[in-house]
Each structure stands twice: as C-alpha cells, then as structure tokens.
Design a protein around this motif. Structure first.
Motif, PDB file in Angstrom:
ATOM      1  N   PHE A  33       0.821  -1.200   0.000  1.00 26.92           N
ATOM      2  CA  PHE A  33       0.000   0.000   0.000  1.00 26.92           C
ATOM      3  C   PHE A  33       0.863   1.261   0.000  1.00 26.92           C
ATOM      4  O   PHE A  33       0.510   2.258  -0.631  1.00 26.92           O
ATOM      5  CB  PHE A  33      -0.945   0.014   1.201  1.00 26.92           C
ATOM      6  CG  PHE A  33      -1.992   1.085   1.109  1.00 26.92           C
ATOM      7  CD1 PHE A  33      -3.103   0.896   0.318  1.00 26.92           C
ATOM      8  CD2 PHE A  33      -1.863   2.270   1.798  1.00 26.92           C
ATOM      9  CE1 PHE A  33      -4.071   1.881   0.211  1.00 26.92           C
ATOM     10  CE2 PHE A  33      -2.820   3.260   1.709  1.00 26.92           C
ATOM     11  CZ  PHE A  33      -3.925   3.061   0.910  1.00 26.92           C
ATOM     12  N   ILE A  34       1.985   1.202   0.674  1.00 24.45           N
ATOM     13  CA  ILE A  34       2.896   2.352   0.676  1.00 24.45           C
ATOM     14  C   ILE A  34       3.423   2.615  -0.735  1.00 24.45           C
ATOM     15  O   ILE A  34       3.583   3.763  -1.139  1.00 24.45           O
ATOM     16  CB  ILE A  34       4.058   2.122   1.665  1.00 24.45           C
ATOM     17  CG1 ILE A  34       3.527   2.201   3.095  1.00 24.45           C
ATOM     18  CG2 ILE A  34       5.171   3.135   1.462  1.00 24.45           C
ATOM     19  CD1 ILE A  34       4.532   1.833   4.144  1.00 24.45           C
ATOM     20  N   ALA A  35       3.640   1.561  -1.508  1.00 28.17           N
ATOM     21  CA  ALA A  35       4.189   1.705  -2.860  1.00 28.17           C
ATOM     22  C   ALA A  35       3.130   2.072  -3.899  1.00 28.17           C
ATOM     23  O   ALA A  35       3.469   2.301  -5.053  1.00 28.17           O
ATOM     24  CB  ALA A  35       4.874   0.410  -3.274  1.00 28.17           C
ATOM     25  N   LEU A  36       1.874   2.148  -3.519  1.00 27.11           N
ATOM     26  CA  LEU A  36       0.787   2.404  -4.465  1.00 27.11           C
ATOM     27  C   LEU A  36       0.943   3.704  -5.270  1.00 27.11           C
ATOM     28  O   LEU A  36       0.690   3.707  -6.472  1.00 27.11           O
ATOM     29  CB  LEU A  36      -0.551   2.390  -3.726  1.00 27.11           C
ATOM     30  CG  LEU A  36      -1.808   2.402  -4.556  1.00 27.11           C
ATOM     31  CD1 LEU A  36      -1.886   1.157  -5.422  1.00 27.11           C
ATOM     32  CD2 LEU A  36      -3.026   2.464  -3.657  1.00 27.11           C
ATOM     33  N   PRO A  37       1.390   4.831  -4.696  1.00 29.74           N
ATOM     34  CA  PRO A  37       1.489   6.052  -5.509  1.00 29.74           C
ATOM     35  C   PRO A  37       2.763   6.165  -6.356  1.00 29.74           C
ATOM     36  O   PRO A  37       2.907   7.129  -7.097  1.00 29.74           O
ATOM     37  CB  PRO A  37       1.428   7.174  -4.478  1.00 29.74           C
ATOM     38  CG  PRO A  37       1.971   6.581  -3.247  1.00 29.74           C
ATOM     39  CD  PRO A  37       1.548   5.144  -3.275  1.00 29.74           C
ATOM     40  N   LEU A  38       3.649   5.202  -6.304  1.00 28.25           N
ATOM     41  CA  LEU A  38       4.898   5.306  -7.062  1.00 28.25           C
ATOM     42  C   LEU A  38       4.683   5.440  -8.567  1.00 28.25           C
ATOM     43  O   LEU A  38       5.366   6.257  -9.205  1.00 28.25           O
ATOM     44  CB  LEU A  38       5.822   4.130  -6.737  1.00 28.25           C
ATOM     45  CG  LEU A  38       6.397   4.142  -5.325  1.00 28.25           C
ATOM     46  CD1 LEU A  38       7.277   2.921  -5.117  1.00 28.25           C
ATOM     47  CD2 LEU A  38       7.162   5.413  -5.047  1.00 28.25           C
ATOM     48  N   PRO A  39       3.765   4.694  -9.193  1.00 29.34           N
ATOM     49  CA  PRO A  39       3.539   4.937 -10.630  1.00 29.34           C
ATOM     50  C   PRO A  39       3.046   6.354 -10.920  1.00 29.34           C
ATOM     51  O   PRO A  39       3.426   6.953 -11.926  1.00 29.34           O
ATOM     52  CB  PRO A  39       2.477   3.903 -11.013  1.00 29.34           C
ATOM     53  CG  PRO A  39       2.595   2.846  -9.993  1.00 29.34           C
ATOM     54  CD  PRO A  39       3.030   3.528  -8.738  1.00 29.34           C
ATOM     55  N   GLU A  60      -0.428  21.545 -11.123  1.00 29.44           N
ATOM     56  CA  GLU A  60       0.248  20.254 -11.189  1.00 29.44           C
ATOM     57  C   GLU A  60       0.804  19.877  -9.818  1.00 29.44           C
ATOM     58  O   GLU A  60       0.670  18.729  -9.379  1.00 29.44           O
ATOM     59  CB  GLU A  60       1.369  20.303 -12.211  1.00 29.44           C
ATOM     60  CG  GLU A  60       0.901  20.555 -13.613  1.00 29.44           C
ATOM     61  CD  GLU A  60       2.045  20.857 -14.555  1.00 29.44           C
ATOM     62  OE1 GLU A  60       3.201  20.539 -14.226  1.00 29.44           O
ATOM     63  OE2 GLU A  60       1.785  21.417 -15.620  1.00 29.44           O
ATOM     64  N   PHE A  61       1.417  20.831  -9.131  1.00 25.44           N
ATOM     65  CA  PHE A  61       1.943  20.558  -7.804  1.00 25.44           C
ATOM     66  C   PHE A  61       0.821  20.350  -6.792  1.00 25.44           C
ATOM     67  O   PHE A  61       0.965  19.563  -5.864  1.00 25.44           O
ATOM     68  CB  PHE A  61       2.867  21.687  -7.354  1.00 25.44           C
ATOM     69  CG  PHE A  61       4.165  21.691  -8.101  1.00 25.44           C
ATOM     70  CD1 PHE A  61       5.074  20.660  -7.946  1.00 25.44           C
ATOM     71  CD2 PHE A  61       4.462  22.701  -8.974  1.00 25.44           C
ATOM     72  CE1 PHE A  61       6.264  20.650  -8.642  1.00 25.44           C
ATOM     73  CE2 PHE A  61       5.650  22.716  -9.678  1.00 25.44           C
ATOM     74  CZ  PHE A  61       6.556  21.681  -9.512  1.00 25.44           C
ATOM     75  N   ALA A  62      -0.286  21.040  -6.980  1.00 27.26           N
ATOM     76  CA  ALA A  62      -1.429  20.843  -6.086  1.00 27.26           C
ATOM     77  C   ALA A  62      -1.962  19.420  -6.202  1.00 27.26           C
ATOM     78  O   ALA A  62      -2.321  18.803  -5.197  1.00 27.26           O
ATOM     79  CB  ALA A  62      -2.522  21.855  -6.400  1.00 27.26           C
ATOM     80  N   THR A  68      -0.454  12.882  -2.365  1.00 28.27           N
ATOM     81  CA  THR A  68       0.441  12.496  -1.274  1.00 28.27           C
ATOM     82  C   THR A  68      -0.256  12.576   0.080  1.00 28.27           C
ATOM     83  O   THR A  68      -0.186  11.627   0.877  1.00 28.27           O
ATOM     84  CB  THR A  68       1.691  13.397  -1.282  1.00 28.27           C
ATOM     85  OG1 THR A  68       2.313  13.308  -2.567  1.00 28.27           O
ATOM     86  CG2 THR A  68       2.665  12.989  -0.203  1.00 28.27           C
ATOM     87  N   ILE A  69      -0.945  13.659   0.351  1.00 25.71           N
ATOM     88  CA  ILE A  69      -1.628  13.814   1.636  1.00 25.71           C
ATOM     89  C   ILE A  69      -2.753  12.800   1.772  1.00 25.71           C
ATOM     90  O   ILE A  69      -2.907  12.165   2.828  1.00 25.71           O
ATOM     91  CB  ILE A  69      -2.151  15.256   1.801  1.00 25.71           C
ATOM     92  CG1 ILE A  69      -0.974  16.207   1.990  1.00 25.71           C
ATOM     93  CG2 ILE A  69      -3.113  15.357   2.983  1.00 25.71           C
ATOM     94  CD1 ILE A  69      -1.354  17.663   1.978  1.00 25.71           C
ATOM     95  N   SER A  70      -3.534  12.614   0.718  1.00 23.93           N
ATOM     96  CA  SER A  70      -4.630  11.647   0.809  1.00 23.93           C
ATOM     97  C   SER A  70      -4.091  10.230   0.981  1.00 23.93           C
ATOM     98  O   SER A  70      -4.698   9.410   1.676  1.00 23.93           O
ATOM     99  CB  SER A  70      -5.533  11.738  -0.411  1.00 23.93           C
ATOM    100  OG  SER A  70      -4.819  11.411  -1.569  1.00 23.93           O
TER     101      SER A  70
END
Length: 81
Positions: A33-39, A60-62, A68-70
């Motif tokens: 689950f920690i690796a989920l946002p890597l793609p 884009e940064f928002a 990341t926060i979610s």
C-alpha cells in the motif's frame, strides 16, 4: 493525446487502484500500500520534464500534494486504527 489531457487524467493512475483496494476491502500488505502512488509519481515526473517551463503551473503541484496527503491519510486509516 495532448499533454493537458494526460495531466488531467494522470491522477487516476493512483485513484482507481486505491478505490478498488479500499472499497473492495482487499487485504494487501502494508508495504504494498505504501508503494501504491509510485507509478503516479513516475508519470508526474515524466510529464513535468516534458512540459516547457513557461507552461508549468501550480495546479500540477497541487495534484501531487493532494495525492500524497490523501495517501498518508488512507494509509493511517487502513493500518493504524
């Protein structure tokens, strides 16, 4: 597909698997689950480097910060209750 459309839909790379895992109550290991946002981060970096400096904006940064926060909130809710 142009860069603007790709930028708008790139966050679905993160959201679709996250919603499937959470709503389907699929048991996955904590590290997976920690690796989920890597793609999503890889696609963000690719699109960021392909965009000219004059066309880059804070939206884009928002999106990156929102994902990341979610993700941290979802991680906490799933594994540390």
């Amino acid at each position: 597909m142009d860069l603007e459309r790709v930028k708008r839909f790139s966050s679905f790379i993160y959201w679709i698997p996250a919603v499937i895992i959470i709503m389907g109550k699929i048991p996955i290991p904590e590290m997976a689950f920690i690796a989920l946002p890597l793609p999503y981060y890889a696609v963000f970096y690719f699109l960021y480097t392909k965009t000219e400096k004059s066309q880059r904006n804070r939206i884009e940064f928002a999106r990156l910060i929102l994902v990341t926060i979610s993700h941290f909130v979802l991680y906490y809710m799933m594994f540390h209750r």
